[in-house]
Design an enzyme around this catalytic site. Structure first.
Site, mmCIF file in Angstrom:
data_model
loop_
_atom_site.group_PDB
_atom_site.id
_atom_site.type_symbol
_atom_site.label_atom_id
_atom_site.label_comp_id
_atom_site.label_asym_id
_atom_site.label_seq_id
_atom_site.Cartn_x
_atom_site.Cartn_y
_atom_site.Cartn_z
ATOM 1 N N THR A 223 27.456 -15.811 -8.854
ATOM 2 C CA THR A 223 28.009 -17.106 -9.234
ATOM 3 C C THR A 223 26.983 -17.831 -10.097
ATOM 4 O OG1 THR A 223 27.090 -18.434 -7.410
ATOM 5 C CG2 THR A 223 29.103 -17.163 -6.946
ATOM 6 N N CYS A 224 27.297 -19.066 -10.514
ATOM 7 C CA CYS A 224 26.359 -19.808 -11.353
ATOM 8 C C CYS A 224 25.079 -20.159 -10.597
ATOM 9 C CB CYS A 224 27.012 -21.078 -11.891
ATOM 10 S SG CYS A 224 27.650 -22.183 -10.612
ATOM 11 N N ASN A 225 25.156 -20.206 -9.264
ATOM 12 C CA ASN A 225 23.993 -20.612 -8.477
ATOM 13 C C ASN A 225 23.279 -19.474 -7.769
ATOM 14 O OD1 ASN A 225 23.979 -23.372 -9.003
ATOM 15 N ND2 ASN A 225 25.559 -23.770 -7.484
ATOM 16 N N ARG A 226 23.864 -18.275 -7.762
ATOM 17 C CA ARG A 226 23.225 -17.180 -7.031
ATOM 18 C C ARG A 226 23.726 -15.816 -7.497
ATOM 19 N NH1 ARG A 226 23.068 -18.113 -1.821
ATOM 20 N NH2 ARG A 226 23.747 -20.266 -2.001
ATOM 21 N N GLN B 179 34.287 -23.519 -2.550
ATOM 22 C CA GLN B 179 34.605 -22.449 -3.503
ATOM 23 C C GLN B 179 33.934 -21.123 -3.148
ATOM 24 O OE1 GLN B 179 33.697 -25.499 -4.429
ATOM 25 N NE2 GLN B 179 35.431 -26.299 -5.605
ATOM 26 N N GLY C 166 31.175 -37.807 -21.219
ATOM 27 C CA GLY C 166 30.109 -36.888 -20.828
ATOM 28 C C GLY C 166 30.499 -36.030 -19.624
#
Length: 430
Positions: free
Chosen positions: A49-52, A117, A192
């Site tokens: 994933t984006c974090n791991r 998620q 933003g």
């Protein structure tokens, strides 16, 4: 159970390294096959994933060398020098690995504590591994148990109930003012990342009528297209206020964008229908005096920070409850493994006994076929079976007696169901 969980995450490595170790979805099947061939594993599942990025594996041999072989495979697959991973990877074995897998699946190891998620991402990783045929009997037991315990954590605690991001906290305030968000119109000021996250949360909560106001129309349109929203310039805000039930601002302006006069005019045109205003910007986008108006509910980033901090404390409290559920789940799994070991032992003992029986029976049948006396043949069959069944236990019990292992003698007494009320003492001499 030579289980290992090896990887890097948001706590152990910066994003620059994490993105180099990540697996693209189209790579996954090939990577799993490659790991089975070259990483010294019997089974493997990869979560990216984006974090791991984490590799869960059943090692062929559980050792430091096997761990290093798996790490070397991960580095080699991504063409990264092994030295770059050495200070940033972690590895858990056996029970610790199982504990880590449940924590990850439950959202307890996520950047946002309790985020949901990751549960689906872990399930998808398992399904992909099944399709790649890198899952065997052990992971077919382990992963369903991981999902079962993680689900219990999610249902029996409030780990994911309270918002812990400023954007989500801003949206959650809407529920306190409006009973049905699908009937509201939202005006977002700015374009933003924070406003994009707010738009996503609003959309997920049923708000379909969204307007994005920004200094440049191009960026406003780009963001609006993703959520079926309308894009306008900042100069159109006074007109948009008249129909806006929710106003959330987050710009980089050094001066307020919304003043008391413009809001007063909008309230008159709205016949004093309430407006929720959430100012996430620093410096503030909305003049402080706006909060003095009747029918205006104004919150600043400080108000949201207090909500987020309180919710974080609440989630941390729920995480402590989750730890107890995980500990019980691991203990339950270990008990299941012990039961499987007993079953396997009994199977082996039965097979050994049946083999001895068949050998002696074949001998007896041959003697009967030759015409030997049936009574003598049966007597010899019974004697031979008794001697065979007694041989190995007798040797081991004598060894236990010499070693002074009274506990083993006592245990054997129970195992064989001996009728004596008084169990033997190995120290007794005749």
């Amino acid at each position: 159970m030579a289980l290992i969980a090896l990887g890097i995450n948001h706590k152990s490595a910066q994003v620059a390294l994490r993105e180099r170790v990540a697996f693209a979805p189209e790579q996954m099947s090939e990577a799993l096959t490659d790991a089975m061939q070259d990483a010294g594993v019997n089974e493997v599942v990869i979560l990216s994933t984006c974090n791991r990025t984490e590799v869960f594996a059943i090692l062929a041999v559980d050792s430091v060398e096997a761990e290093q072989q798996l790490l070397a495979w991960l580095a080699g697959y991504h063409h990264i020098p092994l030295t770059e991973l050495n200070d940033h990877y972690y590895a858990y074995h056996e029970q610790q690995a199982l504990h880590h897998m449940i924590q990850v699946t439950s959202g307890l190891d996520s950047m946002v504590l309790g985020e949901p998620q990751i549960f689906g991402q872990m399930k998808s990783a398992f399904v992909v591994a099944q399709e790649a045929e890198s899952v065997g009997s052990e992971f077919s037991r382990i992963f369903p148990h991981v999902f079962s315990v993680a689900k219990k954590v999610r249902t029996d605690t409030a780990i994911g109930e309270n918002p812990v991001s400023v954007a989500y906290a801003a949206v959650s305030l809407s529920h306190h003012i409006f009973s049905d968000l699908s009937k509201t119109r939202a005006l977002l000021v700015g374009a933003g990342e924070t406003v994009e996250l707010v738009a996503r949360h609003l959309s997920e909560n049923g708000v379909n009528d969204i307007v994005v106001a920004n200094r440049t129309l191009g960026r406003a349109r780009e963001l609006a297209q993703r959520f079926g929203a309308e894009a306008v310039l900042l100069s159109e805000i006074p007109e948009q206020l008249i129909n806006a039930d929710i106003v959330i601002t987050s710009t980089a302006s050094q001066l307020p964008i919304l003043g008391k006069g413009a809001v007063e005019h909008a309230l008159k045109m709205r016949k004093h229908r309430p407006i929720l205003m959430v100012d996430i910007a620093v410096p503030r986008d909305i003049e402080e005096q706006v909060g003095e108006l009747d029918d205006i509910y104004l919150y600043t980033v400080d108000d949201l920070t207090e909500i987020v901090d309180e919710n974080k404390r609440s989630r941390e409290s729920e995480a402590r409850k989750a730890d107890k559920i995980i500990a019980a789940g691991i203990e339950n799994y270990l008990q299941q493994l012990k039961s499987l070991n007993v079953v396997e032992t009994l199977k082996q003992y039965r097979s050994q006994s049946e083999q001895a029986r068949d050998i002696e029976l074949e001998k007896a049948l041959k003697l009967l076929a030759k015409g030997d006396d049936a009574e003598q043949v049966l007597t010899q069959l019974a004697r031979n079976l008794t001697n065979k069944f007694m041989h190995k236990p007798s040797i081991e019990m004598k060894k236990a007696s010499v070693a002074g292992r009274e506990d083993l003698i006592s245990w054997a007494h129970d195992l064989f169901g001996l009728a004596s009320d008084e169990k033997p003492n190995v120290n007794d001499k005749e």
